[in-house]
Design a protein around this motif. Structure first.
Motif, PDB file in Angstrom:
ATOM      1  N   THR A  16      40.498 124.337  41.646  1.00  0.00           N
ATOM      2  CA  THR A  16      41.015 123.394  41.006  1.00  0.00           C
ATOM      3  C   THR A  16      41.528 123.386  39.665  1.00  0.00           C
ATOM      4  N   LEU A  17      40.041 123.008  39.485  1.00  0.00           N
ATOM      5  CA  LEU A  17      39.868 123.433  37.898  1.00  0.00           C
ATOM      6  C   LEU A  17      40.932 124.486  37.125  1.00  0.00           C
ATOM      7  N   ARG A  18      40.544 125.526  37.672  1.00  0.00           N
ATOM      8  CA  ARG A  18      41.815 126.535  37.273  1.00  0.00           C
ATOM      9  C   ARG A  18      43.384 126.107  36.753  1.00  0.00           C
ATOM     10  N   SER A  19      43.873 125.684  38.296  1.00  0.00           N
ATOM     11  CA  SER A  19      44.980 125.162  37.919  1.00  0.00           C
ATOM     12  C   SER A  19      45.749 123.657  37.049  1.00  0.00           C
ATOM     13  N   ILE A  20      44.029 122.879  36.714  1.00  0.00           N
ATOM     14  CA  ILE A  20      44.225 122.167  35.772  1.00  0.00           C
ATOM     15  C   ILE A  20      44.752 123.016  34.407  1.00  0.00           C
ATOM     16  N   ASN A  21      43.786 123.512  34.061  1.00  0.00           N
ATOM     17  CA  ASN A  21      43.084 124.701  33.173  1.00  0.00           C
ATOM     18  C   ASN A  21      45.029 125.769  32.744  1.00  0.00           C
ATOM     19  N   SER A  22      45.400 125.793  33.569  1.00  0.00           N
ATOM     20  CA  SER A  22      46.447 126.812  33.325  1.00  0.00           C
ATOM     21  C   SER A  22      47.516 125.620  33.125  1.00  0.00           C
ATOM     22  N   ASP A  23      47.904 124.576  33.439  1.00  0.00           N
ATOM     23  CA  ASP A  23      49.374 123.865  33.792  1.00  0.00           C
ATOM     24  C   ASP A  23      49.408 122.616  32.103  1.00  0.00           C
ATOM     25  N   MET A  24      47.595 122.475  31.824  1.00  0.00           N
ATOM     26  CA  MET A  24      47.494 122.325  30.895  1.00  0.00           C
ATOM     27  C   MET A  24      47.714 123.523  29.351  1.00  0.00           C
ATOM     28  N   GLU A  25      47.225 124.028  29.313  1.00  0.00           N
ATOM     29  CA  GLU A  25      48.204 125.452  28.325  1.00  0.00           C
ATOM     30  C   GLU A  25      49.555 125.330  28.395  1.00  0.00           C
ATOM     31  N   SER A  26      49.964 125.235  29.701  1.00  0.00           N
ATOM     32  CA  SER A  26      51.338 125.414  29.121  1.00  0.00           C
ATOM     33  C   SER A  26      51.739 124.253  28.877  1.00  0.00           C
ATOM     34  N   THR A  27      51.699 123.134  29.072  1.00  0.00           N
ATOM     35  CA  THR A  27      51.496 121.652  28.259  1.00  0.00           C
ATOM     36  C   THR A  27      51.247 121.725  27.637  1.00  0.00           C
ATOM     37  N   GLN A  28      50.551 122.579  26.809  1.00  0.00           N
ATOM     38  CA  GLN A  28      49.685 122.612  24.485  1.00  0.00           C
ATOM     39  C   GLN A  28      51.802 123.248  24.600  1.00  0.00           C
ATOM     40  N   ASN A  29      51.784 124.981  25.885  1.00  0.00           N
ATOM     41  CA  ASN A  29      52.735 125.847  24.759  1.00  0.00           C
ATOM     42  C   ASN A  29      54.284 125.223  24.648  1.00  0.00           C
ATOM     43  N   GLY A 266      73.929 121.774  24.435  1.00  0.00           N
ATOM     44  CA  GLY A 266      74.076 122.301  25.564  1.00  0.00           C
ATOM     45  C   GLY A 266      72.309 123.140  25.617  1.00  0.00           C
ATOM     46  N   VAL A 267      72.400 124.298  24.348  1.00  0.00           N
ATOM     47  CA  VAL A 267      71.045 125.295  25.055  1.00  0.00           C
ATOM     48  C   VAL A 267      69.985 124.147  25.438  1.00  0.00           C
ATOM     49  N   GLY A 268      69.897 123.205  24.349  1.00  0.00           N
ATOM     50  CA  GLY A 268      68.838 122.155  23.540  1.00  0.00           C
ATOM     51  C   GLY A 268      68.449 121.484  25.297  1.00  0.00           C
ATOM     52  N   LYS A 269      69.606 120.828  25.677  1.00  0.00           N
ATOM     53  CA  LYS A 269      69.583 120.623  27.451  1.00  0.00           C
ATOM     54  C   LYS A 269      68.711 121.498  27.971  1.00  0.00           C
ATOM     55  N   LEU A 270      69.149 122.571  28.001  1.00  0.00           N
ATOM     56  CA  LEU A 270      67.886 123.629  29.038  1.00  0.00           C
ATOM     57  C   LEU A 270      66.796 123.750  28.773  1.00  0.00           C
ATOM     58  N   VAL A 271      66.623 124.400  27.297  1.00  0.00           N
ATOM     59  CA  VAL A 271      65.152 125.127  27.258  1.00  0.00           C
ATOM     60  C   VAL A 271      64.525 124.174  26.067  1.00  0.00           C
ATOM     61  N   ASP A 272      64.766 122.571  26.087  1.00  0.00           N
ATOM     62  CA  ASP A 272      63.930 122.146  24.793  1.00  0.00           C
ATOM     63  C   ASP A 272      62.385 121.120  25.463  1.00  0.00           C
ATOM     64  N   ALA A 273      62.290 120.763  24.800  1.00  0.00           N
ATOM     65  CA  ALA A 273      61.016 120.151  25.665  1.00  0.00           C
ATOM     66  C   ALA A 273      61.301 118.820  25.683  1.00  0.00           C
ATOM     67  N   ASP A 274      61.167 117.786  26.397  1.00  0.00           N
ATOM     68  CA  ASP A 274      60.815 116.433  26.772  1.00  0.00           C
ATOM     69  C   ASP A 274      59.185 115.746  26.255  1.00  0.00           C
ATOM     70  N   MET A 275      59.584 115.537  24.684  1.00  0.00           N
ATOM     71  CA  MET A 275      57.833 115.921  24.429  1.00  0.00           C
ATOM     72  C   MET A 275      57.432 114.191  24.988  1.00  0.00           C
ATOM     73  N   ASN A 276      57.964 113.658  24.829  1.00  0.00           N
ATOM     74  CA  ASN A 276      57.778 111.549  25.836  1.00  0.00           C
ATOM     75  C   ASN A 276      57.353 111.923  26.419  1.00  0.00           C
ATOM     76  N   GLU A 277      57.839 113.307  27.888  1.00  0.00           N
ATOM     77  CA  GLU A 277      57.475 113.844  29.071  1.00  0.00           C
ATOM     78  C   GLU A 277      55.983 114.702  29.073  1.00  0.00           C
ATOM     79  N   GLU A 278      55.934 115.627  28.316  1.00  0.00           N
ATOM     80  CA  GLU A 278      54.965 116.422  27.573  1.00  0.00           C
ATOM     81  C   GLU A 278      53.527 115.401  26.981  1.00  0.00           C
ATOM     82  N   SER A 279      53.867 114.663  26.533  1.00  0.00           N
ATOM     83  CA  SER A 279      52.352 114.017  25.786  1.00  0.00           C
ATOM     84  C   SER A 279      51.529 112.903  26.651  1.00  0.00           C
TER      85      SER A 279
END
Length: 311
Positions: A16-29, A266-279
């Motif tokens: 479980t901790l590994r999964s959480i760390n992986s998700d955290m790494e993706s979010t931080q990226n 259009g490109v932004g809607k596809l690939v940009d991160a929602d910073m509110n959601e990510e934080s």
């Protein structure tokens, strides 16, 4: 069953901790890069679309530069035509004055000669980036000029360019041959060629002179007046055509700029991160990580509790 060889609780907590760390790494990226889709591994379909659209946007940027160059060229040509119309209007007034009885035509001709020289000067100087739409020579003759107006991609992915075309023969004021002499054929230069006009009887006639070679001291002034007036009409039509082209270039420039903005959005809607959601997600993951570490600590401590059974 409790075992000192296999700690199932610790194994589950660690997974479980590994999964959480992986998700955290993706979010931080995502937070650090600003992208939710940065590479093809993140989302191959969206990454492919975004890469293609970014390339098309860059092409549209080049189109904007081409339109800017085209606008500058047409501006110069229009300015030359407008200035020349004013000078020819002055020549028309001089021809009218020369028709009055008792007027010294030689003196008027000297004034006309200065105006004729001014027309040649205007035509020669109306050049931008090596293009002159009003003065043509044997080596740089009149012809169709193409201005890149847009970059297109159809539903099948095929690309093409839209061009705005203009025949500079319509705006040619002066045309000279390889020896530098004026080309006198009708239609080979509004100011330098012989003039085709409608005479008093309603028939089409052609002068033996041009606006640049007109001499009121020897010419038929009635014919000269009609001919010069015809040239003025033709120059006005040419200026209107160039002005219309300039207006279209302005509209196309605005459209291309708006199109680029739409592509970027259009490109932004596809690939940009929602910073509110990510934080928000990062905060949740940090909490989960702390709980996961606590759960792993509890699971690891269970094996220590076995020792109390043997005391």
């Amino acid at each position: 069953m409790t075992s000192i060889l296999t700690n199932n609780g610790a194994t589950a907590a660690l997974a479980t901790l590994r999964s959480i760390n992986s998700d955290m790494e993706s979010t931080q990226n995502r937070i650090s890069s600003g992208y939710k889709v940065e590479t093809a591994a993140d989302n191959a379909a969206y990454w492919s679309i975004a890469t293609t659209m970014r390339s098309d946007t860059k092409a549209l940027g080049t189109v904007q530069d081409a339109l800017g160059l085209g606008a500058a060229t047409t501006d110069v040509a229009y300015t030359a035509l407008e200035s020349s119309i004013k000078v020819v209007d002055e020549i028309k007034a001089k021809v009218t004055a020369a028709s009055e009885p008792g007027v010294d035509k030689d003196k008027i001709q000297k004034e006309i000669k200065q105006l004729q020289d001014q027309l040649v000067s205007i035509s020669k100087s109306a050049s931008f980036s090596g293009q002159n739409w009003v003065y043509h020579t044997a080596s740089a003759g009149a012809g169709t000029q193409s201005i890149v107006g847009s970059f297109n991609r159809d539903n099948s992915g095929n690309v093409s360019l839209t061009t705005l075309e203009y025949d500079t023969a319509n705006s040619s004021l002066v045309e000279v041959d390889s020896s530098g002499s004026y080309v006198t054929s009708v239609g080979k230069g509004l100011l330098s060629s012989n003039i085709e006009y409608t005479n008093a009887s309603g028939s089409t006639a052609t002068t033996s002179f041009s606006v640049l070679t007109l001499d009121v001291s020897s010419a038929d002034l009635t014919e000269a007046l009609k001919a010069v007036d015809k040239v003025l009409q033709d120059m006005t039509d040419a200026a209107a055509d160039v002005g219309a082209l300039n207006s279209r270039i302005d509209m196309q420039t605005t459209f291309v700029a708006d199109l680029k903005d739409s592509f970027d959005k259009g490109v932004g809607k596809l690939v940009d991160a929602d910073m509110n959601e990510e934080s928000t997600r990062l905060k949740a993951l940090q909490t989960q990580q702390q709980l996961g570490i606590q759960a792993l600590s509890i699971a690891n401590s269970s094996s220590q509790n076995i020792l109390s059974l043997f005391r």
